[in-house]
Motif scaffolding. Sequence first.
Motif, PDB file in Angstrom:
ATOM      1  N   GLY A 192      64.322  55.425  28.376  1.00  0.00           N
ATOM      2  CA  GLY A 192      64.207  56.702  29.058  1.00  0.00           C
ATOM      3  C   GLY A 192      63.878  56.560  30.532  1.00  0.00           C
ATOM      4  O   GLY A 192      64.091  57.498  31.306  1.00  0.00           O
ATOM      5  N   TYR A 193      63.346  55.404  30.945  1.00  0.00           N
ATOM      6  CA  TYR A 193      63.135  55.153  32.365  1.00  0.00           C
ATOM      7  C   TYR A 193      64.477  54.850  33.023  1.00  0.00           C
ATOM      8  O   TYR A 193      65.313  54.154  32.430  1.00  0.00           O
ATOM      9  CB  TYR A 193      62.215  53.957  32.586  1.00  0.00           C
ATOM     10  N   PRO A 194      64.708  55.323  34.238  1.00  0.00           N
ATOM     11  CA  PRO A 194      65.927  54.925  34.935  1.00  0.00           C
ATOM     12  C   PRO A 194      65.986  53.405  35.066  1.00  0.00           C
ATOM     13  O   PRO A 194      64.943  52.743  35.184  1.00  0.00           O
ATOM     14  CB  PRO A 194      65.788  55.606  36.308  1.00  0.00           C
ATOM     15  N   PRO A 195      67.163  52.821  35.036  1.00  0.00           N
ATOM     16  CA  PRO A 195      67.283  51.362  35.177  1.00  0.00           C
ATOM     17  C   PRO A 195      66.562  50.855  36.426  1.00  0.00           C
ATOM     18  O   PRO A 195      66.718  51.416  37.512  1.00  0.00           O
ATOM     19  CB  PRO A 195      68.795  51.148  35.275  1.00  0.00           C
ATOM     20  N   GLY A 196      65.765  49.805  36.255  1.00  0.00           N
ATOM     21  CA  GLY A 196      65.057  49.194  37.370  1.00  0.00           C
ATOM     22  C   GLY A 196      63.693  49.779  37.654  1.00  0.00           C
ATOM     23  O   GLY A 196      63.003  49.304  38.557  1.00  0.00           O
ATOM     24  N   LEU A 197      63.275  50.793  36.879  1.00  0.00           N
ATOM     25  CA  LEU A 197      61.962  51.390  37.074  1.00  0.00           C
ATOM     26  C   LEU A 197      61.012  50.972  35.955  1.00  0.00           C
ATOM     27  O   LEU A 197      61.400  50.895  34.782  1.00  0.00           O
ATOM     28  CB  LEU A 197      62.045  52.918  37.125  1.00  0.00           C
ATOM     29  N   ARG A 198      59.773  50.688  36.347  1.00  0.00           N
ATOM     30  CA  ARG A 198      58.703  50.308  35.419  1.00  0.00           C
ATOM     31  C   ARG A 198      59.181  49.185  34.488  1.00  0.00           C
ATOM     32  O   ARG A 198      59.796  48.220  34.936  1.00  0.00           O
ATOM     33  CB  ARG A 198      58.190  51.533  34.665  1.00  0.00           C
ATOM     34  N   GLU A 199      58.859  49.312  33.183  1.00  0.00           N
ATOM     35  CA  GLU A 199      59.222  48.217  32.277  1.00  0.00           C
ATOM     36  C   GLU A 199      60.730  48.023  32.125  1.00  0.00           C
ATOM     37  O   GLU A 199      61.160  46.979  31.628  1.00  0.00           O
ATOM     38  CB  GLU A 199      58.628  48.452  30.871  1.00  0.00           C
ATOM     39  N   ASN A 200      61.516  49.008  32.521  1.00  0.00           N
ATOM     40  CA  ASN A 200      62.955  48.919  32.288  1.00  0.00           C
ATOM     41  C   ASN A 200      63.644  48.097  33.376  1.00  0.00           C
ATOM     42  O   ASN A 200      64.433  48.609  34.180  1.00  0.00           O
ATOM     43  CB  ASN A 200      63.575  50.311  32.188  1.00  0.00           C
ATOM     44  N   GLY A 201      63.347  46.801  33.399  1.00  0.00           N
ATOM     45  CA  GLY A 201      64.055  45.901  34.293  1.00  0.00           C
ATOM     46  C   GLY A 201      63.550  45.865  35.707  1.00  0.00           C
ATOM     47  O   GLY A 201      64.197  45.280  36.580  1.00  0.00           O
ATOM     48  N   GLY A 202      62.379  46.488  35.951  1.00  0.00           N
ATOM     49  CA  GLY A 202      61.749  46.325  37.252  1.00  0.00           C
ATOM     50  C   GLY A 202      60.803  45.134  37.221  1.00  0.00           C
ATOM     51  O   GLY A 202      60.795  44.344  36.272  1.00  0.00           O
ATOM     52  N   GLN A 203      60.012  45.007  38.276  1.00  0.00           N
ATOM     53  CA  GLN A 203      58.929  44.023  38.234  1.00  0.00           C
ATOM     54  C   GLN A 203      57.758  44.664  37.519  1.00  0.00           C
ATOM     55  O   GLN A 203      57.280  45.728  37.920  1.00  0.00           O
ATOM     56  CB  GLN A 203      58.499  43.613  39.634  1.00  0.00           C
ATOM     57  N   TYR A 204      57.283  44.047  36.475  1.00  0.00           N
ATOM     58  CA  TYR A 204      56.037  44.465  35.836  1.00  0.00           C
ATOM     59  C   TYR A 204      55.036  43.370  36.152  1.00  0.00           C
ATOM     60  O   TYR A 204      55.124  42.260  35.638  1.00  0.00           O
ATOM     61  CB  TYR A 204      56.228  44.689  34.335  1.00  0.00           C
ATOM     62  N   SER A 205      54.097  43.660  37.028  1.00  0.00           N
ATOM     63  CA  SER A 205      53.278  42.624  37.648  1.00  0.00           C
ATOM     64  C   SER A 205      52.454  41.827  36.647  1.00  0.00           C
ATOM     65  O   SER A 205      52.197  40.635  36.842  1.00  0.00           O
ATOM     66  CB  SER A 205      52.357  43.251  38.696  1.00  0.00           C
ATOM     67  N   HIS A 206      52.041  42.473  35.576  1.00  0.00           N
ATOM     68  CA  HIS A 206      51.289  41.794  34.523  1.00  0.00           C
ATOM     69  C   HIS A 206      52.069  40.559  34.046  1.00  0.00           C
ATOM     70  O   HIS A 206      51.528  39.450  33.963  1.00  0.00           O
ATOM     71  CB  HIS A 206      51.097  42.790  33.370  1.00  0.00           C
ATOM     72  N   ALA A 207      53.339  40.744  33.748  1.00  0.00           N
ATOM     73  CA  ALA A 207      54.168  39.643  33.265  1.00  0.00           C
ATOM     74  C   ALA A 207      54.461  38.634  34.364  1.00  0.00           C
ATOM     75  O   ALA A 207      54.574  37.423  34.103  1.00  0.00           O
ATOM     76  CB  ALA A 207      55.481  40.190  32.697  1.00  0.00           C
ATOM     77  N   ALA A 208      54.587  39.104  35.596  1.00  0.00           N
ATOM     78  CA  ALA A 208      54.882  38.203  36.710  1.00  0.00           C
ATOM     79  C   ALA A 208      53.763  37.182  36.904  1.00  0.00           C
ATOM     80  O   ALA A 208      54.018  36.029  37.270  1.00  0.00           O
ATOM     81  CB  ALA A 208      55.098  39.008  37.984  1.00  0.00           C
ATOM     82  N   MET A 209      52.513  37.586  36.643  1.00  0.00           N
ATOM     83  CA  MET A 209      51.396  36.649  36.774  1.00  0.00           C
ATOM     84  C   MET A 209      51.485  35.527  35.747  1.00  0.00           C
ATOM     85  O   MET A 209      51.060  34.401  36.001  1.00  0.00           O
ATOM     86  CB  MET A 209      50.060  37.389  36.627  1.00  0.00           C
ATOM     87  N   TRP A 210      52.023  35.841  34.585  1.00  0.00           N
ATOM     88  CA  TRP A 210      52.200  34.793  33.563  1.00  0.00           C
ATOM     89  C   TRP A 210      53.213  33.747  34.020  1.00  0.00           C
ATOM     90  O   TRP A 210      53.095  32.572  33.663  1.00  0.00           O
ATOM     91  CB  TRP A 210      52.619  35.422  32.239  1.00  0.00           C
ATOM     92  N   ASN A 211      54.202  34.165  34.820  1.00  0.00           N
ATOM     93  CA  ASN A 211      55.127  33.177  35.388  1.00  0.00           C
ATOM     94  C   ASN A 211      54.383  32.197  36.293  1.00  0.00           C
ATOM     95  O   ASN A 211      54.645  30.982  36.264  1.00  0.00           O
ATOM     96  CB  ASN A 211      56.225  33.868  36.196  1.00  0.00           C
ATOM     97  N   ILE A 212      53.458  32.711  37.114  1.00  0.00           N
ATOM     98  CA  ILE A 212      52.678  31.836  37.992  1.00  0.00           C
ATOM     99  C   ILE A 212      51.884  30.834  37.174  1.00  0.00           C
ATOM    100  O   ILE A 212      51.894  29.628  37.454  1.00  0.00           O
ATOM    101  CB  ILE A 212      51.726  32.662  38.882  1.00  0.00           C
ATOM    102  N   LEU A 213      51.195  31.316  36.157  1.00  0.00           N
ATOM    103  CA  LEU A 213      50.390  30.421  35.324  1.00  0.00           C
ATOM    104  C   LEU A 213      51.255  29.399  34.599  1.00  0.00           C
ATOM    105  O   LEU A 213      50.862  28.239  34.441  1.00  0.00           O
ATOM    106  CB  LEU A 213      49.572  31.239  34.322  1.00  0.00           C
ATOM    107  N   ALA A 214      52.445  29.808  34.173  1.00  0.00           N
ATOM    108  CA  ALA A 214      53.353  28.852  33.522  1.00  0.00           C
ATOM    109  C   ALA A 214      53.760  27.758  34.497  1.00  0.00           C
ATOM    110  O   ALA A 214      53.801  26.570  34.139  1.00  0.00           O
ATOM    111  CB  ALA A 214      54.587  29.590  32.985  1.00  0.00           C
ATOM    112  N   TYR A 215      54.051  28.132  35.743  1.00  0.00           N
ATOM    113  CA  TYR A 215      54.400  27.116  36.744  1.00  0.00           C
ATOM    114  C   TYR A 215      53.250  26.138  36.959  1.00  0.00           C
ATOM    115  O   TYR A 215      53.464  24.933  37.107  1.00  0.00           O
ATOM    116  CB  TYR A 215      54.764  27.786  38.071  1.00  0.00           C
ATOM    117  N   THR A 216      52.015  26.639  36.998  1.00  0.00           N
ATOM    118  CA  THR A 216      50.898  25.720  37.214  1.00  0.00           C
ATOM    119  C   THR A 216      50.734  24.766  36.036  1.00  0.00           C
ATOM    120  O   THR A 216      50.389  23.599  36.224  1.00  0.00           O
ATOM    121  CB  THR A 216      49.579  26.475  37.463  1.00  0.00           C
ATOM    122  N   GLN A 217      51.005  25.243  34.832  1.00  0.00           N
ATOM    123  CA  GLN A 217      50.899  24.344  33.679  1.00  0.00           C
ATOM    124  C   GLN A 217      52.006  23.303  33.685  1.00  0.00           C
ATOM    125  O   GLN A 217      51.855  22.228  33.091  1.00  0.00           O
ATOM    126  CB  GLN A 217      50.894  25.143  32.377  1.00  0.00           C
TER     127      GLN A 217
END
Length: 443
Positions: A264-289
């Motif tokens: 129901g969110y337009p494409p690219g907004l919020r969880e629908n394919g935008g940046q969801y910062s919570h998940a983006a932080m997990w990418n940083i932690l994965a890189y450090t590991q």
Amino acid sequence: MQHWWLPHTGQGVRTRISDDRVWLVFATASYINTSGDSGILDEVISFIDGPELTGGQHDAYFQATISDKSATLFEHCARALEQTIALTGQHGLPLMGTGDWNDGMNRVGEAGRGESVWLGWLLIRTITLFAPLADKRMPEADLQETRHVSGLETHLSAQQRASAWRAHAQMVKQAIEANAWDGKWYRRASFDDGSWLGSVNNDECRIDAIAQSWAILSQQGDIERGKIAMQSVEHWLIKPEQKLSLLFTPPFDHTSHNPGYIKGYPPGLRENGGQYSHAAMWNILAYTQLGEGKKACDLFAMLNPINHSNSPSAAHTYKVEPYVLAADVYSVAPYVGRGGWTWYTGAASWMHRAAVEGILGITREGDNLMIAPCIPAKWPGFEASIFVQNTAYKVTVEQHTTGKKNEICAELDGVKLQCQDHKVTVPLDGGRHQLQVSLKWAK
């Protein structure tokens, strides 16, 4: 397990969302492993009562009441794990329910058959953290206490329960590797009909970030596959020119499989394919590991809100406060780069951990402080002043390219330390200390 509640009234929502009970155990184990406060597991806590959901009912908002039954925090956590384990699907993965971390995917598993790959990784990591705490409990204490306090029978010791949890975690790991690997990344979930989401065969949501980052953060996934999966994240989801780290791509729009209200969110907004910062932080932690300090720091800088407002044009695009983290940033024209919901502490807390624990490598385990930096080669080092448990450390980290083997060396108040597993461990003893750390890298 209430998905959310209002602290002032106790009113909240009961759902079929699957990850809440696992986060309870993850948070408890993380707190204990950091603080050393295992006594919290013996705290007696009441259950809450409320009407069960009926038929196809997804959720219900109501005033919960305090139950006359209670149990230790350990028992609450044990039951949370065991309920999750009981809800396992045909592929051997945890059931998705009406959403996992992504609430908007509320129709993927609404019939009770869809499964979550991401939740499998979280469950594996949670059992890895919590099972050792069960091993240390008195064999008879929980049996007697559970019968006395909650009035509910259990016939297994904490150690026997932990053994069963570990066996299930191993089964989930094997199931993910056998069923969810898609060639260059891990699939995200399966629908109730058994078809996959987050696969190269999908027109929308072909790759989802959190199934990849948690393959690393679980510390149990196939490491070579994990590296390939994070390379796929970098290729498909991280957009340096737009300063975005997407949750998944492409966004939902016309897909025949309805994932839920996320569509129901337009494409690219919020969880629908935008940046969801919570998940983006997990990418940083994965890189450090993975030891990828440059990628971790580059991504951190890209997500840093101040760098979205460091010029008039950037501020005009971003449109939200530059001093707090936005929960989401839009990714589709004409709103590319616009910040969404701000003052969202969940994402901010993970960003803090990504910086301090991941990149700077400063962590605490009980009465010890650990230093294991993962910083870019161009950094000469850093300094940190740390005060915890009435202990003060002035830390200086220097980085050198030596032409010899990779190693970490340290001196505590002028005395050389023995370092293992490429980290420095020092005591929290109530003193005042100088700690010099030297990172030496082979050319």
